[in-house]
Design an enzyme around this catalytic site. Structure first.
Site, PDB file in Angstrom:
ATOM      1  N   GLY A   5       2.584   0.968  -3.919  1.00 44.71           N
ATOM      2  CA  GLY A   5       3.424   0.122  -3.081  1.00 44.71           C
ATOM      3  C   GLY A   5       4.756  -0.194  -3.735  1.00 44.71           C
ATOM      4  O   GLY A   5       5.814  -0.147  -3.091  1.00 44.71           O
ATOM      5  N   ARG A  26      -4.616   2.437 -16.997  1.00 48.00           N
ATOM      6  CA  ARG A  26      -4.023   1.751 -15.850  1.00 48.00           C
ATOM      7  C   ARG A  26      -2.512   1.943 -15.855  1.00 48.00           C
ATOM      8  O   ARG A  26      -1.802   1.287 -16.611  1.00 48.00           O
ATOM      9  CB  ARG A  26      -4.344   0.254 -15.849  1.00 48.00           C
ATOM     10  N   ASN A  79      -9.292  -4.717  -1.204  1.00 47.08           N
ATOM     11  CA  ASN A  79      -8.135  -4.109  -0.533  1.00 47.08           C
ATOM     12  C   ASN A  79      -8.124  -4.320   0.979  1.00 47.08           C
ATOM     13  O   ASN A  79      -7.094  -4.117   1.632  1.00 47.08           O
ATOM     14  CB  ASN A  79      -8.063  -2.609  -0.836  1.00 47.08           C
ATOM     15  N   ARG A 121       5.352   0.903   2.183  1.00 45.79           N
ATOM     16  CA  ARG A 121       4.290   1.041   1.187  1.00 45.79           C
ATOM     17  C   ARG A 121       3.420   2.267   1.467  1.00 45.79           C
ATOM     18  O   ARG A 121       2.916   2.913   0.541  1.00 45.79           O
ATOM     19  CB  ARG A 121       3.418  -0.217   1.183  1.00 45.79           C
ATOM     20  N   ARG A 124      -4.786  -6.130 -16.191  1.00 40.41           N
ATOM     21  CA  ARG A 124      -6.050  -6.713 -15.733  1.00 40.41           C
ATOM     22  C   ARG A 124      -6.994  -5.589 -15.328  1.00 40.41           C
ATOM     23  O   ARG A 124      -6.569  -4.476 -15.034  1.00 40.41           O
ATOM     24  CB  ARG A 124      -5.824  -7.675 -14.561  1.00 40.41           C
ATOM     25  N   ASP A 179      -2.668   2.635  -9.730  1.00 40.36           N
ATOM     26  CA  ASP A 179      -1.950   1.437  -9.294  1.00 40.36           C
ATOM     27  C   ASP A 179      -0.446   1.671  -9.271  1.00 40.36           C
ATOM     28  O   ASP A 179       0.095   2.397 -10.108  1.00 40.36           O
ATOM     29  CB  ASP A 179      -2.281   0.283 -10.250  1.00 40.36           C
ATOM     30  N   GLU A 181     -12.150   1.750 -24.142  1.00 34.98           N
ATOM     31  CA  GLU A 181     -10.789   1.521 -24.602  1.00 34.98           C
ATOM     32  C   GLU A 181      -9.886   1.443 -23.372  1.00 34.98           C
ATOM     33  O   GLU A 181     -10.087   2.174 -22.399  1.00 34.98           O
ATOM     34  CB  GLU A 181     -10.322   2.665 -25.510  1.00 34.98           C
ATOM     35  N   TRP A 183       6.240   1.562  -6.047  1.00 37.40           N
ATOM     36  CA  TRP A 183       7.010   2.805  -6.115  1.00 37.40           C
ATOM     37  C   TRP A 183       7.811   2.992  -4.828  1.00 37.40           C
ATOM     38  O   TRP A 183       8.993   3.340  -4.864  1.00 37.40           O
ATOM     39  CB  TRP A 183       6.065   3.976  -6.329  1.00 37.40           C
ATOM     40  N   SER A 219      -9.170  -5.692 -12.678  1.00 33.84           N
ATOM     41  CA  SER A 219      -9.244  -5.583 -11.211  1.00 33.84           C
ATOM     42  C   SER A 219     -10.619  -5.181 -10.688  1.00 33.84           C
ATOM     43  O   SER A 219     -10.735  -4.367  -9.783  1.00 33.84           O
ATOM     44  CB  SER A 219      -8.182  -4.607 -10.698  1.00 33.84           C
TER      45      SER A 219
END
Length: 251
Positions: free
Chosen positions: A34, A199, A79, A44, A205, A31, A218, A36, A207
């Protein structure tokens, strides 16, 4: 030096404690591509290109340190709601990756699998997916699951539908629809559940990623956008994982 293993990756060298507990199955939600790009005044799509290159780096690193299973979230069922230009660029990147995987990963002992409903992709993409899986099917190293058009809820719904159809045909009884039966119809059937999910990007979240399989995984959230996520950041996450006490609902 007793108790220390030296891991060499490219030009990087790192001393690692041999007693550290590695996850057998690692999940990564890739994740932040975009954001970045936006931070650098780029479209993006540029972020996705850099993120795709980093995916190869991290995949090879995971294989080199002994991760048995790696599942990466490449494209979710949600997406498709993104701008058409971005979706088109992602499809193009998938094709490029698959072509490069067939060419550049020939000497890599990595078994590649795709999880999700890949039937919706263009024919050329589907053919490359099949060829990539076929070429790597007999490899004995790390299993790489690439989640494309994947959603955890969709996966569970699919498994329930398969079992319901079997019950209608009299192949199984309703009471035989157990947790094990459901797990056996998931895309990851036969694989251990993920021990750790990372993540990058700082978003907190799940997702819709590996909802069933991650019941006792974990989670580590890294405030680093995916294109900037380096092997050292992975090492830091693995060190943190190794310190945690996993009780699986017990004491």
């Amino acid at each position: 030096m007793q108790g220390v293993v030296t891991v060499i990756f490219g030009k990087q060298e790192k001393a690692r404690d041999s007693k550290r507990v590695l996850p057998r199955h690692l999940g990564i939600i890739m994740d932040g591509n975009g954001r970045w790009a936006k931070k650098r005044g780029l479209p993006r799509t540029a972020g996705h290109t850099v993120g795709a290159a980093n995916f190869k780096t991290i995949t090879r690193y995971c294989a080199s340190i002994g991760i048995e299973y790696l599942t990466v979230y490449a494209f979710s069922t949600e997406n498709w709601k993104r701008p058409a230009e971005e979706v088109s660029a992602l499809i193009k990147l998938f094709r490029q990756y698959l072509e490069e995987a067939l060419r550049d990963f020939l000497d890599e002992n990595i078994k590649v699998r795709f999880i999700g409903d890949t039937s919706v992709f263009p024919g050329e993409i589907r053919e490359l997916i099949q060829e990539t899986e076929k070429v790597s099917q007999n490899r004995t190293g790390m299993v790489l699951n690439i989640a494309m058009n994947y959603g955890g809820r969709d996966e569970i719904t699919r498994a329930a539908r398969i079992l319901a159809e079997k019950a209608l045909k009299g192949e199984i009884k309703p009471e035989e629809i157990t947790e094990e039966a459901i797990a056996g119809e998931l895309y990851t059937a036969g694989q251990p559940d993920p021990d750790l999910i990372i993540r990058p990007s700082g978003e907190q979240r799940v997702s819709n990623f590996l909802l069933w399989q991650s019941a006792y995984a974990e989670y580590i959230i890294c405030d680093i956008l995916w294109p900037d996520f380096k092997p050292q950041d992975l090492e830091n996450a693995l060190d943190e994982f190794s310190k945690r006490q996993r009780r699986f609902g017990g004491v």
